[in-house]
Every structure is written in C-alpha cells, then in structure tokens.
Write an enzyme that holds these catalytic residues in place. Structure first.
Site, PDB file in Angstrom:
ATOM      1  N   ASN A 149     -64.068  41.575 114.605  1.00 35.05           N
ATOM      2  CA  ASN A 149     -64.314  40.330 113.858  1.00 35.05           C
ATOM      3  C   ASN A 149     -64.605  40.564 112.384  1.00 35.05           C
ATOM      4  O   ASN A 149     -64.266  39.735 111.538  1.00 35.05           O
ATOM      5  CB  ASN A 149     -65.452  39.529 114.505  1.00 35.05           C
ATOM      6  CG  ASN A 149     -66.784  40.245 114.428  1.00 35.05           C
ATOM      7  OD1 ASN A 149     -66.877  41.433 114.761  1.00 35.05           O
ATOM      8  ND2 ASN A 149     -67.823  39.536 114.018  1.00 35.05           N
ATOM      9  N   CYS A 281     -71.226  37.165 114.499  1.00 33.92           N
ATOM     10  CA  CYS A 281     -72.358  37.305 115.419  1.00 33.92           C
ATOM     11  C   CYS A 281     -73.503  36.391 115.015  1.00 33.92           C
ATOM     12  O   CYS A 281     -74.310  35.995 115.857  1.00 33.92           O
ATOM     13  CB  CYS A 281     -72.818  38.759 115.479  1.00 33.92           C
ATOM     14  SG  CYS A 281     -73.255  39.462 113.883  1.00 33.92           S
TER      15      CYS A 281
END
Length: 482
Positions: A149, A281
C-alpha cells in the site's frame, strides 16, 4: 514493459524467472518485470549482508550521514520518474505518489542528521573514581518486509533508521509493488552505500519464505502488513533471539461530537477515509457521531464522498484511485456484501466501478454505510478500502467506549470545540496516535508511530523511538585511578 534488476551484494542482478508487475488501473498489460529470486539467492543475500554489516558498523557516522544526504538529493531529483512508477504499480494518484516520494527523502535527511548526534548517555556511578556511560550499537542484519500500500515510504521508514545506526538489511518488497523499493535502493547505491549493506530480494514469498525467515544471521525483523502474516512470523521466530517490530492492522475511528464544526469534520473525515482509496493503515474506517448532529453530519459527509472523482492515478483530475490489485478489490466487495447481508444500509457507493475504461481496473466506488451495529463484521474487521461506516451514540462517554470497542488500537480522532473533551479523549482513547480536529493520517518523520493492542508491537517506528529496535545498549564503566 521494462525489465528491472535487483540489488544484491552491491550488484544489479537478474534471474532465470521473472515476476510481472501490473497496473491496477488496467491489469491487462504489465508495466514492468522484476527477478523472481530463489531460496539460494536469498541465502546469498544474507551472506552479503553479513559481510556488509562488518564494514558498515565501523563506518564513520559522518560518512553514513553523507550517503543518506546524497541519496535524498537523488530521490528529489528523480521525483517525477519515481512518482510515476509508484502510481503505475500501486494505483495511487500522482499527487499522493509525489508526496510519498518526497517523504522518503525526508526520512533519509532526518536520519542523516540523527546519525551525527550522540549515541549514549553519561551516568553517575556510586563508586569513586569511576566514569560510567551507555552506548548504543547496531544489532546486526535486519530483515525488512514491506507492504504494497505504501511501497516507497514504508521501506524508507524502516530502512533509514536501521542503516543510519550501522545495521545491514535484507529487504523484501511486496511482490505486487517492488519497483518503488528498487528506486529507494538505487538512490542509496548511487550515493555510495557499500556493497552488501542493503540487499533487495524480489520474489514470490511462497517460494522463498523459509530462506527469508529461518536464516540464523537475522537479528531483527521489521514487518508491516496483516495480523495473520505478522502473527505467523512471530510464531516462527518465537524460540529464537530475534527482535520483531510489527506495524499491523487497524480499525480507526473518528468521533464527531455535537459541538464540532461539522463542515470541517466532514471534510477531514473524507480525506482521512478515502485518500489512497482507504488503503492506509491509519485511514478512518469508523465514524462515531453524537445523535443530535448525526443527520446533518451524514448529509455533509455523503455530499463530500459523492464529490470524489474515481479514475486512474495518472489522471490529474482523479481524487479516488483504484485499489492496488484484483485481490484487494474482490476482498473489499465481499466485505460490503457481507455488511449489507447483516443489515447495514448503503448511503452511497457500495459496488465496483466499471464505467468506461475502468472495466479493466480495480475500482470500487467510495462507500458510506449506515445502520451499523457493534456486532457486525464491518464494524470490527479491517476492510482496507474506500469504505466508511457510521454509528450514532449518546454522549462523550459512549463515544469513547465505541472507539475502544476494537481489538486494534492504531489511530483515532475527535472533532470538538470543548477543550476538556479533547484532553479527555487523548487520555482515554486506546490507540497509539490521537488527533484533535484533524485527520487520523499524516504523521511526520520525527514523530513516533505505532499502535496498541493488535495494531502493533512495542517497538515504535519513526523519530528517535525507533532506535530501541535497531540498536542495543551497552553499559561501560571506567575506573581511572585513585
């Protein structure tokens, strides 16, 4: 399609097998290919890292600082090329990719400065004629495993402090997004990092996992990714003297109290929830709203979400990029279907976006769900996509209880004009990062980063706090006569 080599032992090496890197905006055509190294190649990488550590730990901290400063300069000079590759392999917008590239340079510059500073503390000694101090030393060869990511900033966050303090590294980038990490390695290599200090292992994890995790020379492992994988690593090394730094999952909540500036809160929540298509996150995935303002806040929030423009990251007009791959897209869609089946209401979005040329990409419409209850999976489990769930509560205490109703504890935010509530929230929220009237995302390089509970381990990242992971403390007492 470009063919790229990887860095092992100071040389750029190829392999007999290759891994295609796909563009999530259109998965039909690979954008690059990288070597699929073997288990034997991994062992050789550790051989080089062992030798590199012997040299690097004795290298002057001023020389380490010089390498880092030059590498940061190279990254800034190459920002357009690097950002374009971050977008091509990950999907995020060029604006997001450019910010990530510049932040990677920030990490190098920050730890270049930290490398030059003191490395210990002078202590009082009860014995006369003794001078006692502590000194920090590198721990050895560290295995770095980074996610897809944030394919550039996460390697920078991990590698910069451990290399600055004299350790060597074997670095495994995510199989789906290896090109960004290779850019970081190239900048360090071109800046004069000695051979073997950094070795990049590109490959299929299933084929090299044993060689990666079981090498006896590993002193520490730093990992960012899912709890399932992180826990598997911890179990695998449990009977070895190997440090483990884990940045794991999150189910981050933002609280909107009845006295909040609702427009500002809605704008901040949209940014925190849907940047990088929710694949952060620290992304806000739950919003807890006091009952008196629930209807008005929801109206403002949905309007902001519906104003997002879905498209490829390479299009300057795009404000919501594709998910990073087919697996991620399908997982998000499955979570949405499960939420609706459990009784959640789709307020906007809720399905894949395959309009026009997006049919071959990994697009999911930005989604807001209402009528969510604490027992639903969508409230408790990390989705890691452009999905936001709403829940209403009565009062501050109930809001804090809802925030803490999670096995995770990474980030949380509160929106309020009440200073007492702001300070109480900071004290009572069970998470590693707390924001007041701001987003849950966007921490700077010098600020400690990491979560509580299932969101991470005791070793924080960033700032000086990370040195607790990458160094060991030695106490030295000198008797000088008398």
């Amino acid at each position: 399609m470009r063919t790229l080599e990887t860095l092992v032992g100071g040389e750029w090496v190829a392999s007999a097998d290759w891994i295609d890197v796909l563009d999530p905006a259109d998965v039909r055509t690979p954008v690059a290919r990288v070597p699929a190294l073997t288990a034997e190649d991994v062992t050789r990488a550790f051989d080089h890292a062992e030798r590199g550590f012997t040299l690097w730990k004795r290298t002057s901290p001023f020389e380490r600082s010089r390498v880092f400063t030059d590498a940061a300069r190279l990254i800034r000079e190459r920002v357009e090329e690097i950002a374009a590759d971050v977008t091509a392999e990950n999907g995020k917008t060029l604006t997001e990719a450019t910010g990530e590239t510049l932040k990677a340079a920030d990490f190098l510059e920050y730890y270049a400065g930290l490398a030059r500073q003191g490395y210990g503390t002078l202590l009082h000694d009860v014995r006369p004629h003794h001078r006692t101090h502590t000194q920090r030393e590198p721990i050895g060869v560290i295995l770095v495993i980074s996610p897809w990511n944030d394919p550039l900033i996460t390697p920078a966050r991990k590698l910069a402090p451990l290399l600055a303090t004299g350790n060597a590294a074997v670095f495994k980038p995510a199989t789906d997004t290896p090109v960004s990490g290779l850019h970081f390695a190239r900048a360090l290599h071109d800046a004069g990092l000695p051979a073997g200090v950094l070795n990049v292992v590109t490959g299929r994890t299933a084929e090299i996992e044993e060689a990666l995790l079981d090498d006896s020379r590993i002193a520490g492992i730093t990992f960012t990714g899912s709890n399932a994988v992180g826990n598997r690593i911890r179990r695998r090394i449990a009977d070895r003297n190997v440090r483990f730094q884990g940045e794991l999952g999150g189910k981050n909540a933002s609280v909107v109290l009845k006295d909040a500036d609702l427009r500002a809160a809605a704008k901040a929540v949209v940014a925190a929830s849907f940047g990088q298509a929710g694949q952060r996150c620290t992304a806000t995935s739950r919003v807890v709203v006091e009952q008196p303002v629930y209807e008005e806040f929801t109206r403002l929030l949905v309007a902001g979400v519906e104003g997002l423009k879905v498209g490829p990251g390479s299009d300057p007009a795009t404000t919501l990029c594709p998910l990073a791959g087919v697996k991620q897209r399908d997982g998000v869609l499955a979570a949405l279907a499960g939420a609706v089946e459990e009784g959640a209401t789709v307020l906007t979005g809720g399905h894949a976006d395959s309009e026009g040329g997006r049919v071959f990409g990994c697009y999911v419409q930005p989604t807001v769900l209402g009528d969510v209850t604490p027992g639903m999976a969508i409230w408790r489990e990390e989705v890691f996509g452009p999905v936001l769930v709403l829940r209403t509560v009565d009062g501050f205490d109930a809001a804090v209880e809802a925030v803490n109703d999670s096995g995770y504890g990474l980030a949380a935010a509160v929106f309020t004009r009440d200073l007492a509530h702001a300070h109480r929230f900071a004290d009572e929220a069970e998470c590693g990062q707390v924001a007041v009237n701001s987003t849950t995302t966007g921490w700077d390089v010098h600020l400690p980063f990491g979560g509580f509970h299932d969101s991470g381990t005791a070793y924080k990242e960033q700032g000086e706090e990370v040195l607790r992971f990458s160094t060991r403390v030695k106490t030295v007492a000198v008797h000088f006569g008398g």
